[in-house]
Scaffold this active site. Structure first.
Site, PDB file in Angstrom:
ATOM      1  CB  SER B  14      -0.913   0.042   1.230  1.00  0.00           C
ATOM      2  OG  SER B  14      -1.859  -0.977   1.175  1.00  0.00           O
ATOM      3  NE  ARG B  37       1.066   5.599   9.310  1.00  0.00           N
ATOM      4  CZ  ARG B  37       0.622   4.352   9.320  1.00  0.00           C
ATOM      5  NH1 ARG B  37      -0.656   4.093   9.377  1.00  0.00           N
ATOM      6  NH2 ARG B  37       1.455   3.350   9.302  1.00  0.00           N
ATOM      7  CG  HIS B  40      -2.902   3.653   3.872  1.00  0.00           C
ATOM      8  ND1 HIS B  40      -3.298   3.241   5.120  1.00  0.00           N
ATOM      9  CD2 HIS B  40      -2.772   2.530   3.138  1.00  0.00           C
ATOM     10  CE1 HIS B  40      -3.399   1.926   5.131  1.00  0.00           C
ATOM     11  NE2 HIS B  40      -3.089   1.460   3.956  1.00  0.00           N
TER      12      HIS B  40
END
Lengths: 211, 211
Positions: B14, B37, B40
């Site tokens: 990822s 993040r 993500h």
């Protein structure tokens, strides 16, 4: 500071903008209601083009919730976003991700905790509304169980998000030929807010509420 | 069914994809960690272009969490998405939206429950990490209180989502000249998942964890 403070006015104006900007013409009235709330939750009218509602998916979800269906969630954030007062039959909201058995079971099956948590749903899957808004592996695992003959949910909200497996798991959901209704969003987008918004929309339709 | 089941491998892959697709070159190393993040969490590399980190925002958040700062959330979904084990000092996570006083106070001030809930933070705002991932009116109200001289948080994550007030409240946050560091995303996008991902990223930096 000058801003709209009245919750009713904010609500009305939000859905006016969604209605003006999003192309929902291809949806049934019920599906469009759910689609509008999913859009409202993420601020992106462009997801309308990527939504797929299988035939009578929303209707099936409405009937299931009215009949008391359990709502099975892959993540606590999805469960947390479901507004309990909208639920028509005090429907149980279940998330097994943090069940004490989940971590060991994940090791045993060589899969993620999110996938292992799906195995713990067991007979609660029968007639349930499944709300997957986070983990692609939860959706993959659900499809594996259904292939193996697991109890049929009334509706699958297949809306995991991310870069690895989200698009792929949703493609598998769409490609499946077993007869379980679903709502999904092709590609990487999805998430807990969109998913709980879909549950809330179906619950409000089930209860005959407009907000 | 053929899919990646190993959580470490999914995680690694990822962030490889985020690193390959998202342009994070303009960020400091700390800010880029938080940005990655946030991306993500929502599956959209394109939000990188819309992120604004005020100078040393991430560093300030890291130091605050290490010092035990309270995390003040506008919504239960944001609180629910914060991974407690990442927090470096068992930091309290507070959401006053469902406080028994909130509804009456909202009526009293003629504003939303989300805005009223901010008034209940009181002295807990001093040195706190504020995480607003849902309601524009919560961010507007926070800015009003700060204009009136309320205690200064260490960091504002100003990430409300939606069609009415989200873009506007974030523009106000950026335009403000009082010296409170912030992280935001211009326009309509934001949300609880992006916001709790930012908190988790800062917490992991504070604890020296890579995952």
């Amino acid at each position: 500071m000058d801003y709209l403070r009245d919750p009713e006015a904010i609500y009305r104006r939000s859905f006016e903008i969604v209605g003006a900007e999003a192309d929902l013409a291809r949806f049934s009235l019920f599906d469009a209601t759910v689609a509008a709330r999913m859009i409202h939750a993420c601020g992106m009218v462009e997801i309308a083009d990527r939504m797929i509602f299988s035939r009578n998916a929303t209707e099936g979800g409405v009937a299931a919730l009215q009949a008391g269906a359990t709502i099975l969630c892959d993540a606590e954030m999805v469960a947390s976003g479901i507004t309990r007062k909208h639920l028509p039959a005090d429907n149980p909201v279940v998330c097994t991700l943090n069940d004490p058995q989940t971590a060991d079971h994940a090791n045993a099956i060589g899969n993620t905790r999110s996938a292992a948590a799906v195995d713990l749903w067991g007979d609660r899957m029968e007639g349930a509304v499944v709300a997957i808004g986070n983990a692609p592996t939860a959706l993959f695992r659900l499809l594996e169980l259904l292939e193996e003959g697991a109890p049929r949910p009334a509706l699958i909200l297949g809306l995991p998000v991310g870069f690895v497996g989200a698009g792929e798991s949703k493609s598998e959901l769409i490609a499946e030929t077993f007869d379980v209704p679903y709502i999904t969003l092709v590609g990487r987008l999805g998430g807990s807010a969109i998913t709980s918004a879909a549950v809330n929309a179906i619950a409000m339709l089930a209860k005959g509420e407009s907000r």
